[in-house]
Scaffold this active site. Structure first.
Site, PDB file in Angstrom:
ATOM      1  CB  CYS A  44      -0.938  -0.003   1.201  1.00 12.29           C
ATOM      2  SG  CYS A  44      -1.928   1.501   1.321  1.00 12.29           S
TER       3      CYS A  44
ATOM      4  CD1 TRP B  42      -7.665   8.805  -1.312  1.00 11.67           C
ATOM      5  CD2 TRP B  42      -8.487   8.649   0.775  1.00 11.67           C
ATOM      6  NE1 TRP B  42      -6.732   9.313  -0.457  1.00 11.67           N
ATOM      7  CE2 TRP B  42      -7.202   9.234   0.836  1.00 11.67           C
ATOM      8  CE3 TRP B  42      -9.192   8.460   1.963  1.00 11.67           C
ATOM      9  CZ2 TRP B  42      -6.604   9.616   2.026  1.00 11.67           C
ATOM     10  CZ3 TRP B  42      -8.596   8.843   3.157  1.00 11.67           C
ATOM     11  CH2 TRP B  42      -7.328   9.419   3.180  1.00 11.67           C
TER      12      TRP B  42
ATOM     13  NE  ARG C 167       2.442   0.754   3.429  1.00 13.13           N
ATOM     14  CZ  ARG C 167       3.586   0.091   3.468  1.00 13.13           C
ATOM     15  NH1 ARG C 167       4.010  -0.400   4.620  1.00 13.13           N
ATOM     16  NH2 ARG C 167       4.317  -0.080   2.377  1.00 13.13           N
TER      17      ARG C 167
ATOM     18  CD  GLU D 288      -6.033   1.956  -6.213  1.00 12.99           C
ATOM     19  OE1 GLU D 288      -6.384   2.974  -5.581  1.00 12.99           O
ATOM     20  OE2 GLU D 288      -6.187   0.796  -5.776  1.00 12.99           O
TER      21      GLU D 288
HETATM   22  N1  ARG Z   1      -6.826  -1.633  -6.832  1.00  9.80           N
HETATM   23  C1  ARG Z   1      -8.118  -1.914  -6.305  1.00  9.80           C
HETATM   24  C2  ARG Z   1      -9.183  -1.417  -7.277  1.00  9.80           C
HETATM   25  O1  ARG Z   1      -8.850  -0.810  -8.247  1.00  9.80           O
HETATM   26  C3  ARG Z   1      -8.335  -1.284  -4.949  1.00  9.80           C
HETATM   27  C4  ARG Z   1      -7.296  -1.599  -3.901  1.00  9.80           C
HETATM   28  C5  ARG Z   1      -7.315  -0.668  -2.715  1.00  9.80           C
HETATM   29  N2  ARG Z   1      -7.091   0.690  -3.140  1.00  9.80           N
HETATM   30  C6  ARG Z   1      -7.100   1.769  -2.336  1.00  9.80           C
HETATM   31  N3  ARG Z   1      -6.906   2.927  -2.874  1.00  9.80           N
HETATM   32  N4  ARG Z   1      -7.349   1.667  -1.048  1.00  9.80           N
HETATM   33  O2  ARG Z   1     -10.361  -1.552  -7.104  1.00  9.80           O
END
Ligand code: ARG
Length: 372
Positions: free
Chosen positions: A51, A224, A54, A229
Site C-alpha cells: 500500500c 480512497w 500508508r 488504479e
Molecule cells: N486496486 C483496487 C481497485 O482498483 C483497490 C485496492 C485498494 N485501493 C485503495 N486505494 N485503497 O479496485
C-alpha cells in the site's frame, strides 16, 4: 519511547498477557479489548507492504461489529459501512470488523473481493460484458438465485455472504450505498457519451484481519482511490475492461504501430479523465505523483521513530509514469509483520466463485482453529 514510558501509559503488559493466556487455556481463544482492535486494525494497515497510501494509517476509523455473524446482518452493516465511508464523496478510511473465527465457530465470510464490484457476464462467444475479473463470482451469484442486473458493463454485483454452518446467500446492495462517478474529459465533450464510470469507494472485503493470532475473516476496509488504479488498471488492463484500443481509436491515434505510442497516449487521457471526473464530482481521489511523495514522507517519519517500513517496489511504483515519481528511484524491502491484512487461499477461491472444498476432503484446508 522506553519500556518504562509504555508501562506508564498502558500499564504493565505482563498482566494483560497473563489474562490472555488464561482465557486461551479456558476457551481456546481470547477477546481483544476495543483499544487492541482499533490499534491492531491501524497497525495492520501500517504493515501493508503493497500500500502506497500508508501516511494516514493512524486515521483509520474502526467500527466494532464483532457481535455480527448472521449473513443478512453482515449485508446490512456492510451497506452502512459504505454510507459511512462515502459521505457524499468526502471519503474516509474505515474498517468494519465482524465476528472472528473461534475454535467453536468460524466467523462470517464475504465472498466478493470488494463490497462494490461490477458483474462480468460471459457470453457464448467467449466475450464478457462487464468486468472479466468478476465472471466467477457473477456466475456463483446467479447460481444462488441472483436474477442478474440489467446487463450493462457496470452492473453492481450483489454481496455473497456465508455465515457459519449456513451456505452462501446473496444480498443486493441498496442503491444509496453505492456512489459512482461518470467519466468525462477536461477537453473532449464526446467522452461522456462513452458511458464509462467507476465506483467511488474501494472497499476490500475478503482479506482476513489478523491481530495477535486471532483472524477476523470478514473485516471490510477502505481508503480512497488513486486515479491510476482505475485509469491504468481496471479500465485498461487487457484482462479487465481493455479500453485502450477503443479510446485510441476515438482519439484518432495511429494504432497500426506500437511506435506511435498510442497505448501510452490513451492511458494518459484515460487517467486525466478519471482525476478530472472525480474532482468535478467532489469525490476524494489522489494522483500517483502526490501519493508517491507522501509515501516517502511516511517512510521518513516511521524511520525517525525507529520503525522500519516494509514495501514491495512492484506494487508501490505506479503503473504509469513510474520514473516520473520519486518511489521509482530507490529500492525497498518487504517486511512480513502482524497485525496484517492477509489473503487466505480459500478466500481467493470464493472471490472466483469457487466454493471451498468439503471438510471431508483430505486436501481441504484445515478448519479455522481460532488462533492462526
Ligand atoms: N486496486 C483496487 C481497485 O482498483 C483497490 C485496492 C485498494 N485501493 C485503495 N486505494 N485503497 O479496485
Amino acid at each position: 519511547m522506553t519500556l518504562h514510558h509504555i508501562e506508564e501509559r498502558l500499564g504493565n503488559p505482563a498482566r494483560r498477557i497473563a489474562a490472555v493466556r488464561a482465557e486461551i487455556a479456558d476457551t481456546g481463544t481470547y477477546r481483544h479489548t476495543t483499544r487492541e482492535l482499533v490499534f491492531g486494525a491501524r497497525v495492520a494497515w501500517r504493515n501493508a507492504n503493497r500500500c502506497i497510501g500508508r501516511l494516514y494509517w493512524h486515521s483509520l476509523s474502526v467500527r466494532d461489529r464483532r457481535d455480527v455473524r448472521d449473513a443478512e446482518e453482515v449485508a446490512e452493516a456492510s451497506a452502512d459501512h459504505l454510507r459511512e465511508a462515502t459521505r457524499d464523496g468526502r471519503i474516509r478510511a474505515l474498517i468494519t470488523v465482524f465476528a472472528p473465527d473461534t475454535p467453536q465457530r468460524p466467523g462470517p465470510r464475504i465472498w466478493n473481493e470488494q463490497l462494490i464490484r461490477y458483474a462480468g457476464y460471459a457470453g457464448p462467444d467467449g466475450g464478457v460484458t462487464g468486468d472479466p475479473r468478476n465472471v466467477g463470482l457473477t456466475a456463483a451469484a446467479r447460481g444462488l438465485g441472483w436474477p442478474g442486473g440489467p446487463g450493462t458493463p457496470f452492473d453492481v454485483l450483489p454481496l455473497v455472504i456465508e455465515d457459519a454452518g449456513a451456505g452462501p446467500r446473496w444480498f443486493a446492495l441498496p442503491e444509496d450505498a453505492v456512489l459512482e462517478v461518470e467519466l468525462t474529459h477536461p477537453e473532449h465533450p464526446w467522452w461522456h457519451a462513452l458511458g464509462l464510470r467507476w465506483h467511488a469507494v474501494p472497499a476490500l472485503a475478503n482479506m482476513c484481519l489478523e491481530i495477535g493470532g486471532v483472524c477476523y475473516p470478514a473485516a471490510p476496509f477502505n481508503g480512497w482511490y488513486m486515479g491510476t488504479e482505475i485509469g491504468a488498471r481496471n479500465l485498461a488492463d487487457t484482462d479487465r475492461y481493455d479500453l485502450l484500443p477503443f479510446i485510441a481509436e476515438r482519439l484518432g491515434l495511429d494504432t497500426s504501430t506500437d511506435r506511435s505510442l498510442w497505448k501510452d497516449r490513451a492511458l494518459v487521457e484515460l487517467n486525466r479523465s478519471v482525476l478530472h471526473s472525480f474532482d468535478r464530482a467532489g469525490v476524494t481521489v489522489t494522483d500517483h505523483h502526490t501519493e508517491s511523495r507522501r509515501f516517502l514522507t511516511h517512510l521518513g517519519r516511521e524511520e525517525r521513530k525507529g520503525r522500519p517500513v516494509g514495501a514491495d517496489w512492484s506494487w508501490i511504483v505506479p503503473p504509469i509514469s513510474g520514473s516520473a515519481t520519486p518511489v521509482f528511484h530507490r529500492t525497498f524491502e518487504t517486511v512480513e509483520r502482524t497485525p496484517a491484512y492477509v489473503h487466505h487461499p480459500e478466500a481467493l477461491d470464493r472471490a472466483r466463485g469457487v466454493a471451498p472444498r468439503c471438510p471431508a476432503d483430505p486436501a481441504a484446508p484445515p478448519r479455522p482453529s481460532g488462533l492462526v
